[in-house]
Design a protein around this motif. Structure first.
Motif, PDB file in Angstrom:
ATOM      1  N   VAL A 140      17.807   4.513  -3.005  1.00  0.00           N
ATOM      2  CA  VAL A 140      17.820   3.299  -2.611  1.00  0.00           C
ATOM      3  C   VAL A 140      17.495   3.678  -1.033  1.00  0.00           C
ATOM      4  O   VAL A 140      18.387   4.079  -0.200  1.00  0.00           O
ATOM      5  CB  VAL A 140      19.004   2.903  -3.286  1.00  0.00           C
ATOM      6  N   THR A 141      17.236   2.181  -0.609  1.00  0.00           N
ATOM      7  CA  THR A 141      17.606   2.150   1.010  1.00  0.00           C
ATOM      8  C   THR A 141      18.461   1.399   1.711  1.00  0.00           C
ATOM      9  O   THR A 141      19.697   0.992   0.563  1.00  0.00           O
ATOM     10  CB  THR A 141      16.671   0.957   1.795  1.00  0.00           C
ATOM     11  N   ALA A 142      19.608   1.598   2.745  1.00  0.00           N
ATOM     12  CA  ALA A 142      20.420   1.026   3.796  1.00  0.00           C
ATOM     13  C   ALA A 142      20.494  -0.182   3.177  1.00  0.00           C
ATOM     14  O   ALA A 142      22.203  -0.540   2.957  1.00  0.00           O
ATOM     15  CB  ALA A 142      19.675   1.765   4.807  1.00  0.00           C
ATOM     16  N   LYS A 143      20.072  -1.221   2.658  1.00  0.00           N
ATOM     17  CA  LYS A 143      20.369  -2.672   2.644  1.00  0.00           C
ATOM     18  C   LYS A 143      20.455  -2.405   1.056  1.00  0.00           C
ATOM     19  O   LYS A 143      20.833  -3.899   0.435  1.00  0.00           O
ATOM     20  CB  LYS A 143      19.087  -3.320   2.447  1.00  0.00           C
ATOM     21  N   GLY A 144      20.629  -1.446   0.400  1.00  0.00           N
ATOM     22  CA  GLY A 144      20.700  -0.954  -1.306  1.00  0.00           C
ATOM     23  C   GLY A 144      19.752  -1.904  -1.632  1.00  0.00           C
ATOM     24  O   GLY A 144      19.809  -2.017  -2.910  1.00  0.00           O
ATOM     25  N   GLU A 145      19.148  -1.982  -1.410  1.00  0.00           N
ATOM     26  CA  GLU A 145      17.400  -2.259  -1.996  1.00  0.00           C
ATOM     27  C   GLU A 145      16.233  -0.748  -3.163  1.00  0.00           C
ATOM     28  O   GLU A 145      16.538   0.272  -1.665  1.00  0.00           O
ATOM     29  CB  GLU A 145      15.491  -3.025  -1.700  1.00  0.00           C
ATOM     30  N   LYS A 146      16.055  -0.881  -4.382  1.00  0.00           N
ATOM     31  CA  LYS A 146      15.230   0.463  -4.589  1.00  0.00           C
ATOM     32  C   LYS A 146      13.994   0.151  -3.713  1.00  0.00           C
ATOM     33  O   LYS A 146      13.234  -0.489  -3.268  1.00  0.00           O
ATOM     34  CB  LYS A 146      15.174   0.015  -6.091  1.00  0.00           C
ATOM     35  N   ARG A 147      13.472   1.514  -3.295  1.00  0.00           N
ATOM     36  CA  ARG A 147      12.754   2.185  -2.445  1.00  0.00           C
ATOM     37  C   ARG A 147      11.339   1.781  -2.674  1.00  0.00           C
ATOM     38  O   ARG A 147      11.327   3.081  -3.551  1.00  0.00           O
ATOM     39  CB  ARG A 147      12.932   3.677  -1.522  1.00  0.00           C
ATOM     40  N   ARG A 148      10.344   1.254  -3.003  1.00  0.00           N
ATOM     41  CA  ARG A 148       8.869   0.960  -2.665  1.00  0.00           C
ATOM     42  C   ARG A 148       8.777   2.179  -1.575  1.00  0.00           C
ATOM     43  O   ARG A 148       9.164   2.636  -0.906  1.00  0.00           O
ATOM     44  CB  ARG A 148       8.493  -0.181  -2.885  1.00  0.00           C
ATOM     45  N   HIS A 149       7.735   2.470  -2.571  1.00  0.00           N
ATOM     46  CA  HIS A 149       6.863   3.640  -1.912  1.00  0.00           C
ATOM     47  C   HIS A 149       6.577   3.213  -0.718  1.00  0.00           C
ATOM     48  O   HIS A 149       5.318   2.322  -1.029  1.00  0.00           O
ATOM     49  CB  HIS A 149       5.385   4.615  -2.760  1.00  0.00           C
ATOM     50  N   TRP A 150       6.217   3.838   0.281  1.00  0.00           N
ATOM     51  CA  TRP A 150       5.340   3.200   1.923  1.00  0.00           C
ATOM     52  C   TRP A 150       4.193   3.020   1.655  1.00  0.00           C
ATOM     53  O   TRP A 150       3.408   2.344   2.525  1.00  0.00           O
ATOM     54  CB  TRP A 150       6.173   4.367   2.725  1.00  0.00           C
ATOM     55  N   ALA A 151       3.492   3.723   0.895  1.00  0.00           N
ATOM     56  CA  ALA A 151       1.970   3.948   1.538  1.00  0.00           C
ATOM     57  C   ALA A 151       1.231   3.595  -0.435  1.00  0.00           C
ATOM     58  O   ALA A 151      -0.090   3.494  -0.341  1.00  0.00           O
ATOM     59  CB  ALA A 151       1.970   5.431   1.490  1.00  0.00           C
ATOM     60  N   ASN A 152       2.002   3.515  -0.887  1.00  0.00           N
ATOM     61  CA  ASN A 152       1.378   3.123  -2.565  1.00  0.00           C
ATOM     62  C   ASN A 152       2.599   1.899  -3.099  1.00  0.00           C
ATOM     63  O   ASN A 152       3.700   2.468  -3.913  1.00  0.00           O
ATOM     64  CB  ASN A 152       1.442   4.100  -3.515  1.00  0.00           C
TER      65      ASN A 152
END
Ligand SMILES: [Zn+2]
Length: 721
Positions: A140-152
């Motif tokens: 999870v990101t600092a904004k509380g969102e599930k983290r999508r893969h940065w390259a895919n």
């Protein structure tokens, strides 16, 4: 404690972990099973891509492994994609797998060739169905969102410190061990990518510290420092958990992490270590691969160390299917080998788009195979140790502390250019056992040192050791709090006089002979005709506690414009910019300025000479190896059971500091080598060229001329012990 004892001792520390389980202890003492770690000398890694099964030719790869005499391999097994018919729920079988088992096939093929096999897993990303079934496994990101893969963007980044790794990947590792019994499992990208704010991480960190997760990775924030303590501890737990399930299935097998944030812990927990520093990018100097090897050796001793290298580009745009020039690959790998690493090539994709690298790696590996017995080093013979710090926590916020790593880069470069063999020393391992091999310790702005570390250094000098230090060394305690005076004030012979001067515009160093004897101090060798040279950028104001010689003094800043006003206002001072003193059997040299960092930033040849001369003066003994001739050569010296070797890696390149090696420019070298007392030289070989050289033998010394060194030459000296 000598080096050999140290090596045994570090193994004993690692053994201490095994002692928690009496079964593991008895088995890890079984010689036959414990020794596989040291056997493989040349590693081959094939990282499959998902559509390889059915398309790539595994027999081509097995044939290649054989041709290059690889005796260890790392093969894709599972994690993001399973390359075997897994039954672990949610473990994604390759969409191209069908009824095949490429991992099992390659593993069997390697075993038939008597190779050690490590299974590779990568847990850092996962699929949409996993996201839906176990949303709490996703980072999870600092904004509380599930983290999508940065390259895919089709994939999700997993949380490294929660149940995805601790539960799911544990099941994967258990299954791989149960079905295939590899010699180890190597996990890539297992340690997370920045702070994860998932429910597990928030809860676990709160329980550990009573704090919320820090908002950013600001290293000066005490909460972030707490976070790194916690996350490092959590990764250590994960290491031990996976290692435990692996050993339970096969006692000689190990979990091998691809990197761990603490090198001292790495030394304690590992039996075999690999560095993942695959190639140069941009301004990366060619000795960077050597530095990584030396830094790890400081804490792992002589445990086997593999150097993973890529045959492709390692730039930010990640052309993963690319191939570099032959010269570039050869120099990078030569630096690894010369610094005690065992080569490990890594190739992505079982289907090749560019085959040019195959012959290059084959040549390197065949030479390595031919010379193998001279590459089984038992100890480095360097007499100079350069201290580095992994944890100068609160240091670096002031303007004069910016680009702090330039101090060590500058010193590293100066020692390399000066052809002085040296090792790195971890600042947390300054006990007499670790320091025993060294006659001289170099401290390039080792600013934060605890009282205990200062005492260890004092003890080292009392036992005859010498020290060369720069800038703010020992001015701060372990927590980065400034002391009223240097922790090493007594040793350096100076006290902190309050304040830092700089950046100094148009300031100089006055170099002069002794006013009475008219002799030039040895630190000015080659600079006798220089009345003055450029100054460094910053200096610490200090006051000496005693009389010092004055070979190097300050010419203060004066206007650099308008041109009509560019003349020294104060032509000369008695302010020393280099403090030199004898201390018992040792010598102490202290630059109150940032000559090492300035050297890295400006690359002034005069600074390089002054550093080299000062190091040689402080060393105060005949160097183990002396190399004369043109070019830039990295020089390392090693002992093997019945021989010693001198490696010369040719870094001469008009584009050495930027851009790739386009071609190898051969240089010649005149080399003299000090032979250890009590042994006789039997024979001398030039291992890479295979050529014979005329050897001159003097008492305790041999000398020879090498007419041409392309990338790498190894002088092997057989010793009658
Ligand atoms: Zn998490």
């Amino acid at each position: 404690m000598n080096r050999r004892d140290f090596i045994k001792n570090t193994s004993a520390v690692a053994g201490a972990y095994a002692m928690t389980d009496p079964l593991i202890l008895s088995i890890s003492r079984n010689q036959e099973e414990a020794t596989w770690f040291d056997r493989p000398m040349r590693w081959a890694q094939l990282t499959l891509v998902e559509n390889d099964p059915g398309r790539f030719d595994p027999d081509f790869w097995l044939g290649y492994f054989k041709r290059v005499h690889a005796d260890g391999s790392t093969l894709s097994a599972g994690g993001i994609v399973a390359y075997y018919p897994t039954d672990v729920p949610m473990h994604h079988r390759s969409n191209w797998l069908g009824n095949s088992d490429p991992f099992g096939y390659l593993l069997e093929g390697c075993r038939k060739m008597n190779m050690s096999v490590i299974a590779r897993t990568d847990p850092h990303a996962t699929w949409q169905n996993v996201y839906e079934a176990h949303p709490d496994w996703i980072a999870v990101t600092a904004k509380g969102e599930k983290r999508r893969h940065w390259a895919n963007p089709e994939m999700w980044v997993t949380c490294a410190l929660g149940p995805y790794n601790f539960e799911f990947m544990t099941e994967v590792h258990k299954e791989i061990m149960a079905r295939y019994q590899p010699d180890g499992i190597f996990s890539n990208r297992w340690a997370g990518h920045g702070i994860c704010y998932c429910e597990h991480c928030r809860k676990n960190f709160r329980e550990y510290s009573g704090l919320e997760l820090p908002e950013s990775s600001n290293r000066f924030n005490p909460d972030y420092q707490k976070y790194t303590d916690w996350s490092t501890g959590r990764l250590r737990e994960l290491w031990l958990l996976w290692d435990d399930v692996i050993r339970k299935k096969k006692p000689s097998s190990r979990f091998i992490p691809n990197g761990f944030p603490d090198k001292v812990v790495t030394g304690q927990l590992s039996d075999i270590v690999f560095t993942d520093h695959q190639a140069r990018s941009g301004y990366t100097p060619p000795w960077s691969n050597a530095k990584v090897a030396k830094e790890l050796r400081a804490s792992i001793g002589m445990k086997p160390l593999g150097g993973i290298f890529s045959v492709g580009f390692e730039e930010q745009y990640r052309w993963k299917d690319s191939v570099q020039s032959e010269a570039e690959i050869r120099v990078w790998v030569a630096e690894g080998i010369a610094n005690g690493m065992r080569p490990w090539f890594t190739k992505f994709s079982g289907v090749l788009y560019d085959r040019r690298w195959l012959d290059v790696v084959e040549k390197i590996y065949q030479t390595h195979y031919r010379c193998e017995r001279y590459l089984r080093n038992t100890e480095p013979m360097a007499r100079v140790g350069m201290v580095y710090s992994e944890q100068s926590r609160n240091y670096g916020a002031e303007t004069w502390q910016q680009r702090n790593s330039d101090h060590s880069s500058g010193m590293y470069h100066a020692l390399t250019e000066a052809r002085i063999p040296f090792e790195m020393v971890n600042d947390r391992l300054l006990d007499s056992g670790h320091l025993k091999p060294f006659r001289l310790l170099v401290l390039p702005n080792i600013a934060t040192l605890s009282d205990e570390q200062c005492d260890q250094l004092k003890k080292y000098t009392e036992n005859g050791g010498s020290i060369a230090a720069t800038f703010e060394t020992s001015l701060y305690d372990r927590n980065g709090k400034r002391r009223s005076d240097f922790g090493l004030a007594g040793l350096l012979g100076v006290s902190y006089a309050g304040g830092i001067e700089g950046p100094m515009q148009n300031s100089y160093l006055r170099l002069k002979a002794d006013p009475v004897t008219r002799q030039y101090h040895p630190v000015l060798k080659g600079l006798e005709d220089a009345y003055r040279i450029i100054n460094t950028v910053y200096r610490v104001k200090v006051k000496p506690a005693a009389e010092f010689p004055q070979p190097v003094t300050l010419i203060p800043t004066y206007p650099d414009l308008p041109m009509e006003h560019v003349y020294p206002r104060i032509p000369e001072t008695e302010t020393r910019e280099l403090y030199l003193r004898e201390s018992g059997k040792g010598r102490i040299a202290y630059f109150p300025n940032d000559i090492d960092r300035s050297f890295w930033q400006i690359m002034s040849a005069d600074h390089g000479k002054l550093i080299r001369n000062t190091i040689l003066w402080a060393l105060n003994e005949e160097p183990v190896v002396e190399v004369k001739g043109p070019g830039v050569l990295d020089v390392t010296v090693w002992r093997q059971e019945h021989s010693m070797t001198v490696h010369l890696v040719n870094l001469t390149n008009p584009m050495m500091m930027k851009g790739p090696f386009r071609e190898l420019l051969p240089v010649s070298a005149e080399v003299s080598v000090k032979i250890p007392e009590g042994v006789k030289t039997e024979d001398v070989h030039l291992l890479v060229s295979g050529k014979k050289s005329d050897i001159k033998t003097e008492t305790g010394k041999i000398s020879l001329t090498i007419p041409q060194i392309y990338d790498h030459e190894i002088i092997a000296i057989d010793l009658n012990t």
